[in-house]
Write a protein that holds these residues in place. Structure first.
Motif, PDB file in Angstrom:
ATOM      1  N   PRO A  94       0.832  -1.207   0.000  1.00  0.00           N
ATOM      2  CA  PRO A  94       0.000   0.000   0.000  1.00  0.00           C
ATOM      3  C   PRO A  94       0.864   1.254   0.000  1.00  0.00           C
ATOM      4  O   PRO A  94       1.982   1.242   0.534  1.00  0.00           O
ATOM      5  CB  PRO A  94      -0.790  -0.127   1.307  1.00  0.00           C
ATOM      6  N   PRO A  95       0.380   2.335  -0.602  1.00  0.00           N
ATOM      7  CA  PRO A  95       1.141   3.582  -0.572  1.00  0.00           C
ATOM      8  C   PRO A  95       1.265   4.113   0.848  1.00  0.00           C
ATOM      9  O   PRO A  95       0.437   3.808   1.724  1.00  0.00           O
ATOM     10  CB  PRO A  95       0.319   4.532  -1.449  1.00  0.00           C
ATOM     11  N   LEU A  96       2.273   4.898   1.069  1.00  0.00           N
ATOM     12  CA  LEU A  96       2.526   5.443   2.398  1.00  0.00           C
ATOM     13  C   LEU A  96       1.828   6.783   2.551  1.00  0.00           C
ATOM     14  O   LEU A  96       1.932   7.650   1.674  1.00  0.00           O
ATOM     15  CB  LEU A  96       4.026   5.591   2.632  1.00  0.00           C
ATOM     16  N   LEU A  97       1.115   6.947   3.656  1.00  0.00           N
ATOM     17  CA  LEU A  97       0.416   8.193   3.963  1.00  0.00           C
ATOM     18  C   LEU A  97       1.032   8.791   5.219  1.00  0.00           C
ATOM     19  O   LEU A  97       0.995   8.190   6.299  1.00  0.00           O
ATOM     20  CB  LEU A  97      -1.073   7.925   4.182  1.00  0.00           C
ATOM     21  N   LEU A  98       1.600   9.974   5.081  1.00  0.00           N
ATOM     22  CA  LEU A  98       2.248  10.680   6.177  1.00  0.00           C
ATOM     23  C   LEU A  98       1.250  11.663   6.778  1.00  0.00           C
ATOM     24  O   LEU A  98       0.812  12.601   6.108  1.00  0.00           O
ATOM     25  CB  LEU A  98       3.472  11.423   5.638  1.00  0.00           C
ATOM     26  N   ALA A 126     -12.632  -1.317   0.786  1.00  0.00           N
ATOM     27  CA  ALA A 126     -11.878  -2.306   0.019  1.00  0.00           C
ATOM     28  C   ALA A 126     -10.410  -2.260   0.417  1.00  0.00           C
ATOM     29  O   ALA A 126      -9.829  -1.183   0.596  1.00  0.00           O
ATOM     30  CB  ALA A 126     -12.015  -2.029  -1.482  1.00  0.00           C
ATOM     31  N   ALA A 127      -9.777  -3.437   0.544  1.00  0.00           N
ATOM     32  CA  ALA A 127      -8.385  -3.528   0.969  1.00  0.00           C
ATOM     33  C   ALA A 127      -7.454  -2.804   0.005  1.00  0.00           C
ATOM     34  O   ALA A 127      -6.406  -2.294   0.415  1.00  0.00           O
ATOM     35  CB  ALA A 127      -7.970  -4.994   1.101  1.00  0.00           C
ATOM     36  N   GLU A 128      -7.823  -2.746  -1.264  1.00  0.00           N
ATOM     37  CA  GLU A 128      -6.940  -2.083  -2.240  1.00  0.00           C
ATOM     38  C   GLU A 128      -6.860  -0.573  -2.038  1.00  0.00           C
ATOM     39  O   GLU A 128      -6.029   0.097  -2.656  1.00  0.00           O
ATOM     40  CB  GLU A 128      -7.367  -2.394  -3.677  1.00  0.00           C
ATOM     41  N   ASP A 129      -7.716  -0.033  -1.172  1.00  0.00           N
ATOM     42  CA  ASP A 129      -7.672   1.404  -0.870  1.00  0.00           C
ATOM     43  C   ASP A 129      -6.862   1.713   0.388  1.00  0.00           C
ATOM     44  O   ASP A 129      -6.884   2.845   0.884  1.00  0.00           O
ATOM     45  CB  ASP A 129      -9.096   1.949  -0.694  1.00  0.00           C
ATOM     46  N   ASP A 381     -12.899  11.353   3.188  1.00  0.00           N
ATOM     47  CA  ASP A 381     -12.407  12.383   2.279  1.00  0.00           C
ATOM     48  C   ASP A 381     -10.953  12.135   1.911  1.00  0.00           C
ATOM     49  O   ASP A 381     -10.566  12.273   0.740  1.00  0.00           O
ATOM     50  CB  ASP A 381     -12.565  13.764   2.911  1.00  0.00           C
ATOM     51  N   VAL A 382     -10.131  11.765   2.884  1.00  0.00           N
ATOM     52  CA  VAL A 382      -8.719  11.468   2.611  1.00  0.00           C
ATOM     53  C   VAL A 382      -8.610  10.310   1.640  1.00  0.00           C
ATOM     54  O   VAL A 382      -7.868  10.370   0.646  1.00  0.00           O
ATOM     55  CB  VAL A 382      -7.986  11.147   3.937  1.00  0.00           C
ATOM     56  N   ARG A 383      -9.361   9.247   1.892  1.00  0.00           N
ATOM     57  CA  ARG A 383      -9.283   8.056   1.039  1.00  0.00           C
ATOM     58  C   ARG A 383      -9.736   8.364  -0.385  1.00  0.00           C
ATOM     59  O   ARG A 383      -9.067   7.990  -1.363  1.00  0.00           O
ATOM     60  CB  ARG A 383     -10.142   6.935   1.631  1.00  0.00           C
ATOM     61  N   ALA A 384     -10.846   9.070  -0.518  1.00  0.00           N
ATOM     62  CA  ALA A 384     -11.371   9.384  -1.853  1.00  0.00           C
ATOM     63  C   ALA A 384     -10.423  10.296  -2.619  1.00  0.00           C
ATOM     64  O   ALA A 384     -10.232  10.139  -3.834  1.00  0.00           O
ATOM     65  CB  ALA A 384     -12.749  10.027  -1.729  1.00  0.00           C
ATOM     66  N   PHE A 385      -9.829  11.262  -1.913  1.00  0.00           N
ATOM     67  CA  PHE A 385      -8.937  12.194  -2.589  1.00  0.00           C
ATOM     68  C   PHE A 385      -7.694  11.481  -3.136  1.00  0.00           C
ATOM     69  O   PHE A 385      -7.355  11.616  -4.311  1.00  0.00           O
ATOM     70  CB  PHE A 385      -8.524  13.316  -1.643  1.00  0.00           C
ATOM     71  N   PHE A 386      -7.004  10.742  -2.282  1.00  0.00           N
ATOM     72  CA  PHE A 386      -5.738  10.151  -2.713  1.00  0.00           C
ATOM     73  C   PHE A 386      -5.935   9.002  -3.698  1.00  0.00           C
ATOM     74  O   PHE A 386      -5.007   8.677  -4.438  1.00  0.00           O
ATOM     75  CB  PHE A 386      -4.940   9.670  -1.501  1.00  0.00           C
ATOM     76  N   LYS A 387      -7.116   8.410  -3.713  1.00  0.00           N
ATOM     77  CA  LYS A 387      -7.349   7.284  -4.628  1.00  0.00           C
ATOM     78  C   LYS A 387      -7.132   7.695  -6.079  1.00  0.00           C
ATOM     79  O   LYS A 387      -6.675   6.893  -6.902  1.00  0.00           O
ATOM     80  CB  LYS A 387      -8.779   6.771  -4.438  1.00  0.00           C
ATOM     81  N   ALA A 388      -7.398   8.946  -6.387  1.00  0.00           N
ATOM     82  CA  ALA A 388      -7.222   9.415  -7.772  1.00  0.00           C
ATOM     83  C   ALA A 388      -5.763   9.500  -8.192  1.00  0.00           C
ATOM     84  O   ALA A 388      -5.467   9.622  -9.385  1.00  0.00           O
ATOM     85  CB  ALA A 388      -7.860  10.809  -7.915  1.00  0.00           C
ATOM     86  N   PHE A 389      -4.831   9.400  -7.209  1.00  0.00           N
ATOM     87  CA  PHE A 389      -3.414   9.553  -7.524  1.00  0.00           C
ATOM     88  C   PHE A 389      -2.605   8.292  -7.195  1.00  0.00           C
ATOM     89  O   PHE A 389      -1.384   8.325  -7.175  1.00  0.00           O
ATOM     90  CB  PHE A 389      -2.832  10.739  -6.749  1.00  0.00           C
ATOM     91  N   GLY A 390      -3.338   7.193  -6.941  1.00  0.00           N
ATOM     92  CA  GLY A 390      -2.667   5.970  -6.508  1.00  0.00           C
ATOM     93  C   GLY A 390      -1.744   5.365  -7.525  1.00  0.00           C
ATOM     94  O   GLY A 390      -0.826   4.640  -7.202  1.00  0.00           O
TER      95      GLY A 390
END
Length: 390
Positions: A94-98, A126-129, A381-390
């Protein structure tokens, strides 16, 4: 995840520290004069109830154990020992979120959103998020060591850049912040854009450049500036004190847990009418745990230093580039802004002067500590926002 040059750490406060705390609370001396309620700061009646709860019902060991459900590390970066709370996310990579906190917050303010962000499948997602969530304590805050001298948010952003590569071993991260975290995250995106794929902020952060070459202010922007000045006119005394005489203040805070609580918790209250009110949107246990992190680490002084650093050396305004044009953060930026924060929600055009705004989510309720007060909305909101840049 594999960390480079970091040592596992477990939060544990000695019994002697807790016993001393209880004795100090028992001997609390409140001001002789009658309280003006919340109008002039901390309400006396509320503080008395909080102290009673603290002594009779609060259990630090319970909250210590909850914090220790996550992995903790200490890593030395540029000679400063940094504390990291890390929750590895679901899935293979998974990507790293600071997540960066501010004052008077701590990594604890994220305790309700860490698991939903790291393991969304446990909360109907979903686990992929998932993200691997990393919450560093700012230098001089909580379980991080104090820097040798006050650091500006620009210097902390440079420290974060080295943390990302040298300790976390990542080429890039997603980054989120509120309060000082929004300022540090903004400078990280400006100075190290190759290391930050996108940023998400829940406070109005860096002031844009308004000098020669900038666009004239719109009527909406001028109106917002007037509202901002009105709201902050009587609310920034703490900034002036911590920015000019932090050492003097720290002697009182380091000696009195009630004083430390009053100084911190007055910043947690808000009401829809923008008038001071009760703290019913947080539990007393949550509020005390955040105060405890300042108390048991004795960081009243070092956590104030960032105010002194910006007062002397700046770090709150973007300014102009070398060619005189306004500087702008081009990393994609999302905003999750509450109506009862330090400032009213600005027009999107104000934010776009300084940021490449690709997501603007003004809220109809909530205040400064979004992850603690509205964790479900914040995490979504955090999850939805960053999903577009995964």
């Amino acid at each position: 995840m594999i960390l480079i040059d970091a040592e596992p750490f477990r939060i544990h406060v000695d019994d002697a520290v807790l016993e001393d705390l209880d004795r100090r609370l028992e001997r609390t001396r409140l001001p002789a004069a009658a309280s003006a309620g919340w109008r002039l700061g901390m309400d006396r009646d509320y503080l008395q109830r909080l102290i009673r709860h603290w002594r009779e019902r609060y259990d630090w060991r319970l909250w210590e154990a909850r914090l220790n459900r996550h992995a903790h590390y200490r890593a030395r970066v540029d000679g400063i020992e940094l504390h990291l709370l890390i929750e590895p996310g679901s899935g293979s990579d998974p990507p790293l979120l600071l997540l960066t906190h501010g004052w008077p917050g701590s990594v604890f303010e994220f305790h309700k959103v860490i698991d939903p962000l790291a393991h969304p499948e446990r909360y109907g997602g979903a686990a992929e998020d998932a993200f691997t969530v990393v919450c560093p304590s700012l230098p001089g805050f909580g379980f991080s060591g104090a820097p040798p001298a006050p650091m500006t948010p620009i210097e902390i952003a440079d420290l974060w850049a080295r943390l990302i590569g040298d300790v976390l071993g990542r080429d890039w991260v997603f980054a989120q912040g509120g309060d000082w975290g929004s300022i540090v995250t903004s400078w990280l995106a400006l100075r190290h854009p190759e290391q930050v794929r996108a940023i998400h902020l829940n406070m109005v952060p860096l002031k844009p450049y308004l000098g020669s070459g900038s666009a004239p202010l719109s009527e909406d922007e001028r109106g917002w500036i007037a509202r901002f000045k009105k709201r902050t006119a009587n609310a920034m005394g703490y900034f002036a004190i911590q920015g000019t005489r932090p050492d003097t203040l720290a002697y009182a805070l380091a000696d009195s847990p009630a004083g430390q609580a009053a100084w911190i918790l007055e910043k947690f209250q808000h009401t829809p009418a923008d008038e001071p009110g009760e703290l019913s949107h947080f539990s007393m246990d949550e509020l005390i745990t955040n105060v405890m992190i300042y108390w048991v680490t004795n960081t009243a002084l070092s956590s104030s230093w960032i105010y002194h650093a910006v007062t002397e050396r700046g770090g709150l305004e973007l300014g102009a580039a070398a060619d005189g044009t306004p500087r702008r953060i081009e990393v994609p930026t999302g905003f999750f802004l509450a109506p009862y924060d330090l400032s009213p929600i600005p027009p999107r055009s104000w934010l776009e002067r300084a940021y490449r705004v690709v997501h603007f989510a003004p809220q109809d309720r909530g205040g400064h500590f979004a992850a603690l007060e509205r964790p479900e909305a914040f995490a979504a909101d955090v999850r939805a926002f960053f999903k577009a840049f995964g």
